[in-house]
Design a protein around this motif. Sequence first.
Motif, PDB file in Angstrom:
ATOM      1  N   HIS A  40       0.857  -1.179   0.000  1.00 31.33           N
ATOM      2  CA  HIS A  40       0.000   0.000   0.000  1.00 31.33           C
ATOM      3  C   HIS A  40       0.894   1.230   0.000  1.00 31.33           C
ATOM      4  O   HIS A  40       2.125   1.111   0.035  1.00 31.33           O
ATOM      5  CB  HIS A  40      -0.983   0.008   1.170  1.00 31.33           C
ATOM      6  N   LEU A  41       0.281   2.411  -0.033  1.00 28.24           N
ATOM      7  CA  LEU A  41       1.034   3.640  -0.291  1.00 28.24           C
ATOM      8  C   LEU A  41       1.380   4.442   0.966  1.00 28.24           C
ATOM      9  O   LEU A  41       1.791   5.589   0.842  1.00 28.24           O
ATOM     10  CB  LEU A  41       0.248   4.543  -1.248  1.00 28.24           C
ATOM     11  N   HIS A  42       1.260   3.888   2.147  1.00 33.43           N
ATOM     12  CA  HIS A  42       1.643   4.647   3.340  1.00 33.43           C
ATOM     13  C   HIS A  42       3.162   4.798   3.393  1.00 33.43           C
ATOM     14  O   HIS A  42       3.917   3.936   2.930  1.00 33.43           O
ATOM     15  CB  HIS A  42       1.106   3.966   4.599  1.00 33.43           C
ATOM     16  N   PHE A  43       3.598   5.919   3.999  1.00 30.07           N
ATOM     17  CA  PHE A  43       4.988   6.337   3.831  1.00 30.07           C
ATOM     18  C   PHE A  43       5.997   5.334   4.343  1.00 30.07           C
ATOM     19  O   PHE A  43       7.113   5.241   3.816  1.00 30.07           O
ATOM     20  CB  PHE A  43       5.209   7.707   4.503  1.00 30.07           C
ATOM     21  N   ASP A  44       5.638   4.541   5.377  1.00 28.54           N
ATOM     22  CA  ASP A  44       6.595   3.597   5.930  1.00 28.54           C
ATOM     23  C   ASP A  44       6.767   2.360   5.061  1.00 28.54           C
ATOM     24  O   ASP A  44       7.611   1.510   5.343  1.00 28.54           O
ATOM     25  CB  ASP A  44       6.200   3.195   7.358  1.00 28.54           C
ATOM     26  N   HIS A  45       5.994   2.261   3.995  1.00 32.35           N
ATOM     27  CA  HIS A  45       6.135   1.160   3.046  1.00 32.35           C
ATOM     28  C   HIS A  45       6.728   1.616   1.716  1.00 32.35           C
ATOM     29  O   HIS A  45       7.158   0.785   0.919  1.00 32.35           O
ATOM     30  CB  HIS A  45       4.781   0.482   2.822  1.00 32.35           C
ATOM     31  N   ILE A  46       6.752   2.930   1.487  1.00 31.45           N
ATOM     32  CA  ILE A  46       7.251   3.432   0.203  1.00 31.45           C
ATOM     33  C   ILE A  46       8.488   4.309   0.344  1.00 31.45           C
ATOM     34  O   ILE A  46       9.077   4.722  -0.658  1.00 31.45           O
ATOM     35  CB  ILE A  46       6.155   4.210  -0.553  1.00 31.45           C
ATOM     36  N   GLY A  47       8.918   4.595   1.578  1.00 32.49           N
ATOM     37  CA  GLY A  47      10.008   5.550   1.784  1.00 32.49           C
ATOM     38  C   GLY A  47      11.314   5.166   1.126  1.00 32.49           C
ATOM     39  O   GLY A  47      12.099   6.030   0.727  1.00 32.49           O
ATOM     40  N   GLY A  48      11.577   3.866   0.984  1.00 34.95           N
ATOM     41  CA  GLY A  48      12.821   3.426   0.363  1.00 34.95           C
ATOM     42  C   GLY A  48      12.894   3.656  -1.128  1.00 34.95           C
ATOM     43  O   GLY A  48      13.972   3.550  -1.727  1.00 34.95           O
ATOM     44  N   LEU A  49      11.751   4.011  -1.757  1.00 33.91           N
ATOM     45  CA  LEU A  49      11.769   4.296  -3.201  1.00 33.91           C
ATOM     46  C   LEU A  49      12.718   5.437  -3.529  1.00 33.91           C
ATOM     47  O   LEU A  49      13.247   5.518  -4.646  1.00 33.91           O
ATOM     48  CB  LEU A  49      10.364   4.635  -3.697  1.00 33.91           C
ATOM     49  N   ILE A  50      12.946   6.314  -2.567  1.00 24.89           N
ATOM     50  CA  ILE A  50      13.851   7.447  -2.778  1.00 24.89           C
ATOM     51  C   ILE A  50      15.243   6.959  -3.166  1.00 24.89           C
ATOM     52  O   ILE A  50      15.945   7.609  -3.952  1.00 24.89           O
ATOM     53  CB  ILE A  50      13.922   8.317  -1.503  1.00 24.89           C
ATOM     54  N   ASP A  51      15.651   5.810  -2.641  1.00 27.51           N
ATOM     55  CA  ASP A  51      17.001   5.291  -2.872  1.00 27.51           C
ATOM     56  C   ASP A  51      17.125   4.467  -4.146  1.00 27.51           C
ATOM     57  O   ASP A  51      18.230   4.053  -4.506  1.00 27.51           O
ATOM     58  CB  ASP A  51      17.436   4.417  -1.691  1.00 27.51           C
ATOM     59  N   LEU A  52      16.012   4.184  -4.812  1.00 27.54           N
ATOM     60  CA  LEU A  52      16.047   3.351  -6.008  1.00 27.54           C
ATOM     61  C   LEU A  52      16.049   4.212  -7.263  1.00 27.54           C
ATOM     62  O   LEU A  52      15.613   5.366  -7.256  1.00 27.54           O
ATOM     63  CB  LEU A  52      14.846   2.411  -6.032  1.00 27.54           C
ATOM     64  N   ASN A  53      16.553   3.644  -8.337  1.00 30.03           N
ATOM     65  CA  ASN A  53      16.537   4.347  -9.619  1.00 30.03           C
ATOM     66  C   ASN A  53      15.103   4.763  -9.946  1.00 30.03           C
ATOM     67  O   ASN A  53      14.183   3.932  -9.885  1.00 30.03           O
ATOM     68  CB  ASN A  53      17.080   3.414 -10.712  1.00 30.03           C
ATOM     69  N   PRO A  54      14.870   6.032 -10.277  1.00 31.67           N
ATOM     70  CA  PRO A  54      13.496   6.482 -10.516  1.00 31.67           C
ATOM     71  C   PRO A  54      12.829   5.821 -11.718  1.00 31.67           C
ATOM     72  O   PRO A  54      11.615   5.952 -11.896  1.00 31.67           O
ATOM     73  CB  PRO A  54      13.645   8.000 -10.722  1.00 31.67           C
ATOM     74  N   THR A  55      13.603   5.115 -12.541  1.00 31.80           N
ATOM     75  CA  THR A  55      12.991   4.385 -13.653  1.00 31.80           C
ATOM     76  C   THR A  55      12.465   3.017 -13.211  1.00 31.80           C
ATOM     77  O   THR A  55      11.838   2.317 -14.022  1.00 31.80           O
ATOM     78  CB  THR A  55      13.997   4.191 -14.792  1.00 31.80           C
ATOM     79  N   THR A  56      12.702   2.634 -11.954  1.00 38.07           N
ATOM     80  CA  THR A  56      12.225   1.338 -11.462  1.00 38.07           C
ATOM     81  C   THR A  56      10.702   1.330 -11.425  1.00 38.07           C
ATOM     82  O   THR A  56      10.086   2.172 -10.757  1.00 38.07           O
ATOM     83  CB  THR A  56      12.763   1.075 -10.041  1.00 38.07           C
ATOM     84  N   PRO A  57      10.048   0.404 -12.116  1.00 39.85           N
ATOM     85  CA  PRO A  57       8.579   0.370 -12.077  1.00 39.85           C
ATOM     86  C   PRO A  57       8.068   0.087 -10.674  1.00 39.85           C
ATOM     87  O   PRO A  57       8.654  -0.698  -9.921  1.00 39.85           O
ATOM     88  CB  PRO A  57       8.233  -0.788 -13.030  1.00 39.85           C
ATOM     89  N   VAL A  58       6.962   0.749 -10.315  1.00 38.22           N
ATOM     90  CA  VAL A  58       6.354   0.598  -8.994  1.00 38.22           C
ATOM     91  C   VAL A  58       4.883   0.220  -9.193  1.00 38.22           C
ATOM     92  O   VAL A  58       4.141   0.931  -9.873  1.00 38.22           O
ATOM     93  CB  VAL A  58       6.468   1.896  -8.175  1.00 38.22           C
ATOM     94  N   TYR A  59       4.482  -0.887  -8.576  1.00 39.03           N
ATOM     95  CA  TYR A  59       3.123  -1.415  -8.717  1.00 39.03           C
ATOM     96  C   TYR A  59       2.358  -1.220  -7.415  1.00 39.03           C
ATOM     97  O   TYR A  59       2.907  -1.393  -6.320  1.00 39.03           O
ATOM     98  CB  TYR A  59       3.169  -2.901  -9.075  1.00 39.03           C
ATOM     99  N   VAL A  60       1.067  -0.893  -7.531  1.00 40.77           N
ATOM    100  CA  VAL A  60       0.257  -0.565  -6.353  1.00 40.77           C
ATOM    101  C   VAL A  60      -1.174  -1.042  -6.584  1.00 40.77           C
ATOM    102  O   VAL A  60      -1.620  -1.179  -7.730  1.00 40.77           O
ATOM    103  CB  VAL A  60       0.304   0.960  -6.084  1.00 40.77           C
TER     104      VAL A  60
END
Length: 311
Positions: free
Chosen positions: A153-173
């Motif tokens: 889900h999209l709550h911040f404690d589950h998505i915060g690590g996306l900052i460290d990944l390549n922004p081209t990495t696909p994200v599914y929700v």
Amino acid sequence: MTAARRFVMPALLAATLSACASPMTHHALTPADLGVPAAPGALEASLTQPGVITLTRIAFAEWTAGRGAFIDREDPRTAATPKGQETATIYAYVIDHPTRGRFLIDSGVSADLESRLNPVMRRGVHDLSVRVERTTAQVFADQTPPRAVFLTHLHFDHIGGLIDLNPTTPVYVGQGDARDASRINTLLGSPADAILRGHGPLREWRFQPDPSGAFNGVLDIFGDGSVWALHVPGHSPGSTAYLVNAVDGPKLVTGDATSTRLNWQGLPQPLSAAARTQADASADRLRRFAAAHPTIEVFLGHQSLDQRPVR
């Protein structure tokens, strides 16, 4: 994180009562390019086949909060539960597929997360005494990064690590999470917008209604029975659990559909009445599924089933 909704300062909350509701995120959406709708029977049949996935659970951070952050103290079902505290862990799960490559369920934590949050969110993180053990950047500094991220889900404690990944990495929700509107999102500054900045569109799972009622929807992510997405709304509209057919037995990652041991035991989360009805039904479906398949190892959103409470 249910606890995130408990630290809002009363004066600021009062100031937002007349504000317009904001979506969880304004970020662009596109239909998922993975996931084949399937009946629960196909999911159950896959459990009889040898698993092919290697799954690794990683603990990134911890915080401690009163039990009222995780269970609804106004619900009579919680009356017998003593006061006390619970320690919650931020997890993510690396899944390695023999031909598809590496993927990540949820995203861990970034050292840059706090700087992206608005003052209310920063105060909340501070009040929870979040203790970071490792970051997503550290985990993947000398490892193959994930090809995509599957969010519970999209709550911040589950998505915060996306900052460290390549922004081209696909994200599914899950369906409905991104545009779920509430005034609390206005108050918190829609942290998902800040975290997703620079990333491509969110790829939204396309669940189909399940006539059997076993789950709200089931997707065979790769079409080979190795990883399944299960729609379990309630904690959030798009809450998604994942069933992974691993080489050492099937694993069920529930996300915050059952955040703690208390929720797994049947105690309700502190949600609105409508959301709690959905959440109770989803949690019951997960418990019944696990009970019917005792070889499944269950990973809760923020605790291990064998984790003892903090007194």
